[in-house]
Design an enzyme around this catalytic site. Structure first.
Site, PDB file in Angstrom:
ATOM      1  CB  CYS A 135      -6.774   0.178  -3.571  1.00  0.00           C
ATOM      2  SG  CYS A 135      -5.741   0.461  -5.002  1.00  0.00           S
ATOM      3  CB  CYS A 138      -3.069  -0.555  -3.555  1.00  0.00           C
ATOM      4  SG  CYS A 138      -3.896   0.884  -4.201  1.00  0.00           S
ATOM      5  CG  ASP A 139      -3.842  -3.366  -0.679  1.00  0.00           C
ATOM      6  OD1 ASP A 139      -2.692  -2.889  -0.679  1.00  0.00           O
ATOM      7  OD2 ASP A 139      -4.790  -2.834  -0.085  1.00  0.00           O
TER       8      ASP A 139
END
Ligand code: NAP
Length: 313
Positions: A135, A138-139
């Site tokens: 993701c 997200c990261d």
């Protein structure tokens, strides 16, 4: 509104399919509960920008998810949080057990979506969270100024690459064939980003390192040749974007499956189990989009309403 754990309709999953179903069901005066384990919005909650839902532009996935939830709740739907562990059909309806609670329903709509497919290379599990991610939203921030590889050639891979090109110094897309699966219009957008390059007919077969990724083995799929590239540990990341697997664990014995592993439904989103409907990415379907998930949810809720009416008559 009900004050017990008995509902007309329980919807498992609070993404676009789930909250669209909840909106339609609540407007039809069904006592409706949505059970969600994470953020409202499901998979779109991690999407930086949604720009292909008609009438909505410049909206983040999490904002759209929250709006869908608020809209359904304003119509009378309720939400509960918990991870559903089991779904059992019995003579009187369905029992839905979460890690926290247990609910009874006359009808159930399963809108559990899909989960990211693994890249299937050696070391993937070991380096998950230490260089391997699924993701970008997200990261991605962990790779500011660094070098990232994205595995995949679909819409997700292109979107992840465009997103990461604003954070990372270098973005390389690893496409296993000599063409993208994503439509040309999407792929053309990559050319506008000078720090994105594409390696066609290439696969990553192995990652290794002491703590973080220090080496990646690439295979040339045209010749079968392998070569290893080494990096300073912590300076590179791999984002896997190779598709989704429908999340069907709860309904394994209650439905039939299509060739893509999704649930087969009729045109009313019905399954072989009376009163059980599936909507959104969990279904076997050709286009997994917010708009198709929302449409599925509306159809499933309408069918569930008719089913509940028929058993109450
Ligand atoms: P996808 O469309 O199924 O594409 C998967 C890609 O990964 C393909 O290029 C596939 O290669 C490749 N692949 C699969 N397994 C691989 C492996 N083990 N190693 C290397 N490459 C592998 O998946 P997606 O991009 O996640 O999209 C899923 C669905 O969501 C699609 O319907 C897509 O259109 C939709 N979506 C839409 C948008 C949008 O419209 N903005 C954004 C994201 C997703 P092959 O082509 O060789 O099979």
């Amino acid at each position: 509104m009900s004050t017990t754990n008995q509902h007309d309709l329980v919807i498992i999953g609070g993404g676009p399919a789930g909250y669209s179903a909840a909106l339609y069901a609540a407007r039809a005066s069904l006592d409706t509960l949505v059970v969600e384990q994470g953020m409202p919005g499901g998979q779109i909650a991690t999407s930086d920008m949604i720009d292909n839902y008609p009438g909505i532009s410049l909206c983040s996935g999490s904002e759209l998810g929250q709006k869908m939830q608020a809209h359904a709740e304003s119509a009378g739907a309720q939400s509960a949080y918990g991870s559903v562990q089991s779904l059992v059909r019995h003579e009187g309806g369905f029992t839905i057990k979460t890690d926290l609670d247990s609910f009874e329903a006359k009808s159930v709509i399963v809108a559990t979506g899909a989960t990211p497919r693994p890249g299937n290379f050696s070391g993937e599990e070991t380096f998950r969270g230490r260089g391997v991610s699924y993701c970008a939203t997200c990261d991605g921030m962990f790779y500011r100024g660094k070098r990232v590889f994205i595995i995949g050639g679909g819409n997700s891979a292109v979107e992840e690459a465009l997103y990461l090109s604003n954070l990372a110094d270098r973005v390389e897309i690893i496409v296993r064939r000599d063409v993208f699966r994503a439509p040309r219009g999407m792929v053309d957008r990559l050319a506008m980003k000078p720090n994105i390059t594409i390696r066609y007919q290439t696969s990553i077969t192995e990652v290794s390192g002491a703590t973080f990724i220090g080496a990646i083995t690439f295979r040339d799929n045209a010749t079968g040749e392998m070569h290893v590239e080494s990096y300073d540990e912590g300076s590179v990341g791999i984002f896997v974007a190779v598709g989704q697997d429908p999340a069907t664990r709860l309904v394994a014995d209650l439905v039939e499956f299509g060739p893509d592993g999704g649930v087969l439904t009729d045109e009313h989103m019905g399954t072989k189990t009376p009163g059980l409907y599936c909507a959104g990415d969990v279904r076997s379907k050709s286009l997994r989009q917010v708009v198709t998930a929302a449409a599925d949810g509306a159809i499933a809720a309408t069918a569930a309403y008719q089913y509940i009416e028929s058993i109450s008559a």
